[in-house]
Design a protein around this motif. Structure first.
Motif, mmCIF file in Angstrom:
data_model
loop_
_atom_site.group_PDB
_atom_site.id
_atom_site.type_symbol
_atom_site.label_atom_id
_atom_site.label_comp_id
_atom_site.label_asym_id
_atom_site.label_seq_id
_atom_site.Cartn_x
_atom_site.Cartn_y
_atom_site.Cartn_z
ATOM 1 N N GLU A 120 0.811 -1.215 0.000
ATOM 2 C CA GLU A 120 0.000 0.000 0.000
ATOM 3 C C GLU A 120 0.846 1.267 0.000
ATOM 4 O OE1 GLU A 120 -3.043 -0.024 -0.476
ATOM 5 O OE2 GLU A 120 -3.751 -2.009 0.079
ATOM 6 N N LEU A 121 2.103 1.144 -0.391
ATOM 7 C CA LEU A 121 2.999 2.295 -0.333
ATOM 8 C C LEU A 121 2.476 3.453 -1.182
ATOM 9 C CD1 LEU A 121 5.627 3.565 0.593
ATOM 10 C CD2 LEU A 121 6.800 2.403 -1.302
ATOM 11 N N ARG A 122 1.982 3.160 -2.366
ATOM 12 C CA ARG A 122 1.508 4.219 -3.255
ATOM 13 C C ARG A 122 0.246 4.893 -2.724
ATOM 14 N NH1 ARG A 122 2.154 1.556 -9.345
ATOM 15 N NH2 ARG A 122 4.434 1.286 -9.267
ATOM 16 N N SER A 123 -0.491 4.202 -1.854
ATOM 17 C CA SER A 123 -1.757 4.745 -1.358
ATOM 18 C C SER A 123 -1.584 5.674 -0.169
ATOM 19 C CB SER A 123 -2.691 3.591 -0.957
ATOM 20 O OG SER A 123 -2.908 2.698 -2.034
ATOM 21 N N VAL A 124 -0.422 5.654 0.485
ATOM 22 C CA VAL A 124 -0.239 6.422 1.711
ATOM 23 C C VAL A 124 -0.403 7.912 1.458
ATOM 24 C CG1 VAL A 124 1.416 7.077 3.499
ATOM 25 C CG2 VAL A 124 1.196 4.688 2.825
ATOM 26 N N GLY A 125 0.228 8.438 0.419
ATOM 27 C CA GLY A 125 0.123 9.864 0.121
ATOM 28 C C GLY A 125 -1.305 10.283 -0.174
ATOM 29 N N ARG A 126 -2.013 9.481 -0.950
ATOM 30 C CA ARG A 126 -3.404 9.805 -1.280
ATOM 31 C C ARG A 126 -4.277 9.841 -0.027
ATOM 32 N NH1 ARG A 126 -4.199 5.836 -4.414
ATOM 33 N NH2 ARG A 126 -5.349 4.455 -2.996
ATOM 34 N N VAL A 127 -4.115 8.845 0.845
ATOM 35 C CA VAL A 127 -4.895 8.785 2.076
ATOM 36 C C VAL A 127 -4.533 9.950 2.998
ATOM 37 C CG1 VAL A 127 -5.197 7.465 4.215
ATOM 38 C CG2 VAL A 127 -5.366 6.320 2.009
ATOM 39 N N ALA A 128 -3.247 10.323 3.046
ATOM 40 C CA ALA A 128 -2.818 11.438 3.895
ATOM 41 C C ALA A 128 -3.481 12.742 3.458
ATOM 42 C CB ALA A 128 -1.306 11.568 3.865
ATOM 43 N N ILE A 129 -3.539 12.983 2.160
ATOM 44 C CA ILE A 129 -4.164 14.208 1.656
ATOM 45 C C ILE A 129 -5.655 14.219 1.987
ATOM 46 C CG2 ILE A 129 -4.780 15.488 -0.433
ATOM 47 C CD1 ILE A 129 -2.101 14.546 -1.623
ATOM 48 N N LYS A 130 -6.329 13.097 1.754
ATOM 49 C CA LYS A 130 -7.753 13.009 2.080
ATOM 50 C C LYS A 130 -7.987 13.274 3.563
ATOM 51 C CE LYS A 130 -9.005 9.518 -1.409
ATOM 52 N NZ LYS A 130 -9.487 8.113 -1.576
ATOM 53 N N ALA A 131 -7.147 12.672 4.406
ATOM 54 C CA ALA A 131 -7.324 12.807 5.853
ATOM 55 C C ALA A 131 -7.153 14.253 6.295
ATOM 56 C CB ALA A 131 -6.333 11.902 6.589
ATOM 57 N N LEU A 132 -6.108 14.927 5.817
ATOM 58 C CA LEU A 132 -5.845 16.297 6.245
ATOM 59 C C LEU A 132 -6.958 17.244 5.780
ATOM 60 C CD1 LEU A 132 -1.987 16.531 5.676
ATOM 61 C CD2 LEU A 132 -3.212 16.306 7.850
ATOM 62 N N ILE A 133 -7.478 17.036 4.577
ATOM 63 C CA ILE A 133 -8.584 17.878 4.088
ATOM 64 C C ILE A 133 -9.825 17.659 4.952
ATOM 65 C CG2 ILE A 133 -10.179 18.258 2.180
ATOM 66 C CD1 ILE A 133 -7.862 17.641 0.275
ATOM 67 N N LEU A 134 -10.142 16.388 5.225
ATOM 68 C CA LEU A 134 -11.309 16.084 6.056
ATOM 69 C C LEU A 134 -11.148 16.662 7.457
ATOM 70 C CD1 LEU A 134 -14.017 14.589 6.399
ATOM 71 C CD2 LEU A 134 -12.709 12.566 7.068
ATOM 72 N N PHE A 135 -9.962 16.519 8.032
ATOM 73 C CA PHE A 135 -9.715 17.055 9.374
ATOM 74 C C PHE A 135 -9.963 18.559 9.410
ATOM 75 C CE2 PHE A 135 -6.312 13.558 10.242
ATOM 76 C CZ PHE A 135 -7.320 12.631 10.409
ATOM 77 N N GLU A 136 -9.436 19.271 8.431
ATOM 78 C CA GLU A 136 -9.539 20.737 8.436
ATOM 79 C C GLU A 136 -10.983 21.183 8.265
ATOM 80 O OE1 GLU A 136 -8.447 24.204 9.342
ATOM 81 O OE2 GLU A 136 -6.874 22.692 9.142
ATOM 82 N N VAL A 137 -11.721 20.548 7.355
ATOM 83 C CA VAL A 137 -13.112 20.933 7.118
ATOM 84 C C VAL A 137 -13.958 20.681 8.363
ATOM 85 C CG1 VAL A 137 -15.193 20.368 5.800
ATOM 86 C CG2 VAL A 137 -13.007 20.609 4.619
ATOM 87 N N VAL A 138 -13.816 19.504 8.946
ATOM 88 C CA VAL A 138 -14.655 19.134 10.090
ATOM 89 C C VAL A 138 -14.351 19.999 11.309
ATOM 90 C CG1 VAL A 138 -15.137 17.282 11.733
ATOM 91 C CG2 VAL A 138 -15.072 16.779 9.294
ATOM 92 N N THR A 139 -13.074 20.209 11.606
ATOM 93 C CA THR A 139 -12.743 21.012 12.787
ATOM 94 C C THR A 139 -13.127 22.480 12.600
ATOM 95 O OG1 THR A 139 -10.460 21.254 11.968
ATOM 96 C CG2 THR A 139 -10.879 19.511 13.566
ATOM 97 N N THR A 140 -13.041 22.991 11.383
ATOM 98 C CA THR A 140 -13.461 24.377 11.133
ATOM 99 C C THR A 140 -14.963 24.530 11.353
ATOM 100 O OG1 THR A 140 -11.665 24.722 9.553
ATOM 101 C CG2 THR A 140 -13.520 26.247 9.448
ATOM 102 N N LEU A 141 -15.733 23.561 10.898
ATOM 103 C CA LEU A 141 -17.181 23.583 11.147
ATOM 104 C C LEU A 141 -17.460 23.508 12.642
ATOM 105 C CD1 LEU A 141 -18.439 21.258 8.257
ATOM 106 C CD2 LEU A 141 -18.705 23.740 8.440
ATOM 107 N N GLY A 142 -16.668 22.727 13.369
ATOM 108 C CA GLY A 142 -16.824 22.651 14.818
ATOM 109 C C GLY A 142 -16.560 23.994 15.490
#
Length: 457
Positions: A120-142
């Protein structure tokens, strides 16, 4: 025969649920009567309610039901025997120590085997970007929900600040710069990171180690991957053993809190605490449920998976205590182990959903208690400062206090009212920790769904 058995099971479930509802209502009524100085009547109702909850726990045994029962029993111990309850720290401290003991090897084994063992080495970067975007959107709404909730409630207006608090607030610490945040992601000594329980640093090291291992030829990689896979399995088995202590630890933690502070301490700031929990409910309904629905995550299955970790987080006020069980439950839910092992630990620093609601509420409360009317521009400044200051501080003791002091300093608010919040901070920390746990589990489920790992409901 099957129909008869099913009917009997449903009837048993309804009876158990009736005992649970009756028990919760009786305990709540008993606490209300005790606060109204009807002590004997309140104590009687509470004990009848506890008996009903005990019957429910026996008829529907699970880690969550026994944890809930232990929490209620802990409240009763704190009310009836505060001197005993104030000494009840050992089970909770022991539980937390055991959990901390397994976190680092569990993360190392699961992340490394997920990357190197499943290519899953190639997937780590993609998942990291998705996670950081989701984190920022959700916490800002909070953050936004917290500001709106406090403006509607006005819980800070009319609060008197004792003169003794003037000038006694701890010194504010400057928010970390983005360079400091990035630098602190990487350990300069992995042994020190493990010793200091820097979860995110351990996770980063594990990702780098797994990536390096994945690049080796199969004949060199396979033996170590098998060892690490066995280590991960052992750590999850050890987690199951430790979780048998969870109800006792939860009950002891609640008893200690009530025994030391007393329920009466809630009264002067009851509106603030009530506003916070209403804001959390609004956050669930307006943010979490729509996000789960948007990504078509099975809601009923998610709630079932997250219930036990959330209960442990609520009772212990420590997200770390729920980490191993949260990882196990989300893997059982269908999220691949390597995604769970990456997203949840990362969320501990970047996805403090419960903390985001709390921080923005607390900042506006401080202004209201000081008699300051915040303009829209200053409230926006509070949100922007918190968006930056709340990242990367999970390893700091009393992290929310550090961020709140830094924010007050940055937007020129007095710090003395912050000490008023500390009087009921533990009561709000229960909901804050629970929501942080649920938010990180939601992030893992959503990202797992985007990777096609969870079947559509």
């Amino acid at each position: 025969m099957t129909t008869s058995t099913t009917t009997h099971t449903r009837s048993t479930d309804r009876i158990a649920q009736a005992f649970a509802v009756a028990g919760a209502l009786l305990v709540a009524a008993g606490i209300a009567l005790s606060l109204g100085h009807l002590l004997a009547a309140g104590e009687t109702l509470r004990w009848i309610g506890i008996a009903c909850l005990l019957i429910f726990s026996i008829r529907k045994p699970s880690l969550m039901t026994w944890t809930f029962f232990a929490m209620v029993a802990g409240v009763e111990l704190g009310i009836d025997a505060p001197h005993i309850a104030a000494q009840a720290r050992l089970p909770g401290d022991l539980f937390l120590r055991l959990v901390r003991m397994i976190v680092a090897p569990l993360l190392f084994a699961t992340i490394t085997t997920g990357i190197a063992g499943h290519n899953e080495l190639r997937s780590v970067g993609r998942v990291a970007i998705k996670a950081l975007i989701l984190f920022e959107v959700v916490t800002t709404l909070g953050l936004m929900i917290g500001v709106v909730a406090m403006n509607l409630s006005g819980a800070g207006w009319g609060i008197s600040i004792p003169e003794a608090l003037g000038g006694t607030a701890p010194a504010a610490q400057a928010p970390q710069t983005w360079q400091q945040i990035v630098l602190n992601l990487f350990p300069d000594n992995i042994a020190q990171a493990v010793a200091q329980n820097q979860i995110l640093q351990v996770a980063i090291f594990s990702i780098l180690f797994g990536a390096a291992l994945a690049m080796l030829p199969d004949e060199k990689r396979a033996p170590l991957v098998r060892v690490l896979q066995s280590l991960a399995d052992v750590m999850f088995q050890l987690t199951r053993f430790i979780m048998y202590l969870a109800p006792l630890a939860a009950g002891a933690a609640i008893a200690y809190t009530v025994g030391n502070t007393g329920l009466a301490t809630l009264l002067p700031l009851a509106k603030l605490v009530g506003t916070y929990y209403i804001a959390l409910a609004a956050f669930v309904l307006l943010v979490m449920v729509p996000v789960l629905a948007l990504f078509r995550v099975p809601l009923r299955g998610f709630l079932s998976a997250v219930g036990e970790p959330a209960a442990i987080g609520f009772a212990t006020t420590t997200s770390e205590a729920a980490l191993p069980l949260a990882m196990e439950r989300m893997e059982e839910f269908g999220v691949p182990r390597w995604i769970v092992s990456f997203v949840i630990p990362t969320g501990y620093s970047f996805n403090m959903t419960g903390g985001s609601v709390y921080l923005s509420m607390a900042a506006v409360f401080v202004a209201q208690a000081a008699g300051i009317h915040l303009t829209f521009g200053r409230e926006l400044a509070v949100v922007l400062v918190l968006m930056a200051a709340s990242k990367g501080i999970a390893g700091v003791p009393r992290a929310s206090l550090v961020v709140l002091l830094a924010t007050a300093s940055a937007v020129h608010l007095p710090t003395a009212p912050i000490l008023l919040i500390l009087g009921v901070d533990t009561l709000m920390d229960m909901g804050r920790t629970m929501m942080n746990v649920v938010g990180n589990c939601m992030a893992a489920a959503v990202i797992g769904r985007t990777e096609g790992a969870i079947p559509v409901s």
